[in-house]
Design a protein around this motif. Structure first.
Motif, mmCIF file in Angstrom:
data_model
loop_
_atom_site.group_PDB
_atom_site.id
_atom_site.type_symbol
_atom_site.label_atom_id
_atom_site.label_comp_id
_atom_site.label_asym_id
_atom_site.label_seq_id
_atom_site.Cartn_x
_atom_site.Cartn_y
_atom_site.Cartn_z
ATOM 1 N N LYS A 37 3.755 2.851 -8.451
ATOM 2 C CA LYS A 37 3.528 1.430 -8.143
ATOM 3 C C LYS A 37 3.919 0.588 -9.353
ATOM 4 O O LYS A 37 3.643 0.934 -10.495
ATOM 5 N N ARG B 66 9.613 6.516 3.721
ATOM 6 C CA ARG B 66 9.266 7.919 3.456
ATOM 7 C C ARG B 66 9.689 8.811 4.612
ATOM 8 O O ARG B 66 10.168 9.937 4.393
ATOM 9 N N VAL C 135 8.372 8.374 -3.070
ATOM 10 C CA VAL C 135 7.685 7.372 -3.891
ATOM 11 C C VAL C 135 7.374 7.967 -5.262
ATOM 12 O O VAL C 135 6.780 9.048 -5.368
ATOM 13 N N ASP D 40 -0.066 4.439 4.166
ATOM 14 C CA ASP D 40 1.048 3.665 3.630
ATOM 15 C C ASP D 40 1.208 2.363 4.395
ATOM 16 O O ASP D 40 0.932 2.297 5.608
ATOM 17 N N VAL E 140 6.664 1.164 3.723
ATOM 18 C CA VAL E 140 6.668 2.392 2.919
ATOM 19 C C VAL E 140 6.725 3.617 3.824
ATOM 20 O O VAL E 140 7.491 4.565 3.566
ATOM 21 N N ALA E 141 5.939 3.614 4.890
ATOM 22 C CA ALA E 141 5.925 4.743 5.820
ATOM 23 C C ALA E 141 7.306 4.983 6.418
ATOM 24 O O ALA E 141 7.751 6.134 6.547
ATOM 25 N N ASP F 6 0.802 -1.224 0.000
ATOM 26 C CA ASP F 6 0.000 0.000 0.000
ATOM 27 C C ASP F 6 0.837 1.277 0.000
ATOM 28 O O ASP F 6 1.823 1.397 0.749
ATOM 29 N N VAL F 7 0.416 2.221 -0.840
ATOM 30 C CA VAL F 7 0.889 3.606 -0.809
ATOM 31 C C VAL F 7 -0.354 4.469 -0.726
ATOM 32 O O VAL F 7 -1.247 4.359 -1.582
ATOM 33 N N ALA F 8 -0.443 5.318 0.276
ATOM 34 C CA ALA F 8 -1.637 6.136 0.488
ATOM 35 C C ALA F 8 -1.979 6.926 -0.770
ATOM 36 O O ALA F 8 -1.117 7.586 -1.362
#
Length: 379
Positions: free
Chosen positions: A79, A70, A76, A62, A66-67, A42-44
């Motif tokens: 995808k 970042r 990012v 995220d 990923v969080a 997942d990426v927000a």
């Protein structure tokens, strides 16, 4: 523009540029590092499809990995494509198109983290997130001539990741060099639940002993020659090398594809696949694997889990006195046509030297080791 199959979604250019500038100003261990994310993570704000259009959802947050990246400064970019539901080691099982090798477009990229590996190999991104259940973060790294790190299970959180086989899934990293990959994995490792004892060795001594397979099944002559060259370089660097019998490891590897452990794939996405209509974009090979996994009886799963525990107990003695085991990352580099002709058989072959790693709870690092005489990148 000539590789439309690599990314499934890209963030707006102005948004990425602004975040990149802010990252450089803020500093951090990954300041100014461009990150691509496999589309089962997942990426927000960006859709997560797992390479199945009808499965898509848009997460509000995220994934944990990923969080963390970042927060460390990574930016990012988008995808990436994958073998649908992370089911495959070839990179061709996607309705968005097969991801081709970065240098030889008639060859496979390797999968399932196909788009992530090629994004790094083609310099679209500095680093990329993948996932690895049977080699998905190492096979494409080996074929693309880059570094791939698969951590020990639980060392990196899988929160926000579409599961494949949840007991063995790992979030991985791709980079062009070991230092960048290590720095990235150190950041991702802050998200994990795995705890290490005070006596855990985190590095090998300069004169450590490596185990290598006494036999190398499925390896053609040119690839065996490349492996022998890697062994010679390890010895020249001061490492000791000793051949060992890896038959127990290879026996464990077969349990993932030939046994009942595949039942976890049905647990992950089986209800969706079973109920799905013809319009959701299911890959036929993946759909067949997932549906068959739903037919595995519980007693077979329990039996195979018991067999795996017994193999793990015996195999643990294999590592006594060794800092690690060095194996080829992949046994060869198939063409797209070969995979189309035998999608299941070629895929199984690609996991020869990676499957056991997840099943036996080991970490794995894929590193480039030159080329074979037939023009493939060897890892």
């Amino acid at each position: 523009d000539n590789r439309p199959e690599v990314f499934l979604a890209l963030r707006p250019e102005a948004e990425v540029a602004a975040e990149y500038t802010a990252s450089l100003a803020a500093g951090g261990p990954l300041a100014g590092v461009v990150l691509a994310v496999k589309d089962n993570v997942d990426v927000a704000g960006l859709p997560t499809t797992a390479a199945c259009p009808g499965y898509a959802y848009r997460p509000e947050a995220d994934a944990a990995a990923v969080a963390a990246l970042r927060a460390a400064g990574a930016v990012v970019i988008g995808k990436t494509n994958l073998d649908q539901f992370a089911t495959g080691l070839v990179g061709t099982r996607s309705p968005f198109g097969a991801v081709r090798d970065s240098r030889r477009p008639d060859r496979i990229s390797g999968g399932s983290s196909s788009g992530s590996a090629v994004a790094v190999a083609l310099d679209y991104a500095d680093i990329a997130i993948g996932t690895d259940t049977a080699g998905s973060g190492r096979v494409p790294a080996g074929l693309q001539g880059i570094v791939g790190i698969k951590p020990t299970i639980g060392a990196v959180s899988t929160d926000g990741v579409v599961p494949a086989c949840a007991s063995y899934d790992c979030v991985t990293v791709f980079a062009r060099d070991v230092a960048t990959a290590g720095r990235t994995m150190a950041v991702m490792g802050t998200t994990g639940t795995r705890r290490w004892g005070a006596d855990t060795p985190f590095a090998a001594a300069p004169d450590a002993t490596l185990a290598i397979p006494a036999e190398l099944p499925a390896l053609p002559a040119s690839w065996r020659e490349a492996f022998d060259g890697a062994v010679a370089r390890a010895e020249a660097a001061g490492l000791r090398v000793k051949p060992v019998d890896v038959s127990e490891l290879l026996a464990a590897a077969k349990l993932l594809y030939d046994g009942a452990l595949v039942a976890e794939r049905y647990s992950a996405v089986g209800e969706f696949v079973t109920a799905a209509g013809d319009d959701v974009g299911l890959d036929p090979t993946v759909a067949g694997i997932v549906r068959a996994a739903g037919e595995v009886p519980a007693h077979r799963l329990a039996s195979d889990q018991a067999e795996l525990r017994a193999i793990a107990a015996r195999a643990s003695a294999l590592f006594d006195g060794f800092a690690g085991l060095m194996v080829p990352t992949a046994p060869r580099h198939p063409t797209l046509a070969e995979v189309a002709a035998d999608p299941v058989g070629v895929n199984s072959e690609m996991g020869t030297y990676t499957n056991f790693c997840n099943l036996l709870d080991l970490c794995g690092v894929a590193v480039p080791a030159g080329e074979t005489t037939d023009g493939a990148q060897f890892g």
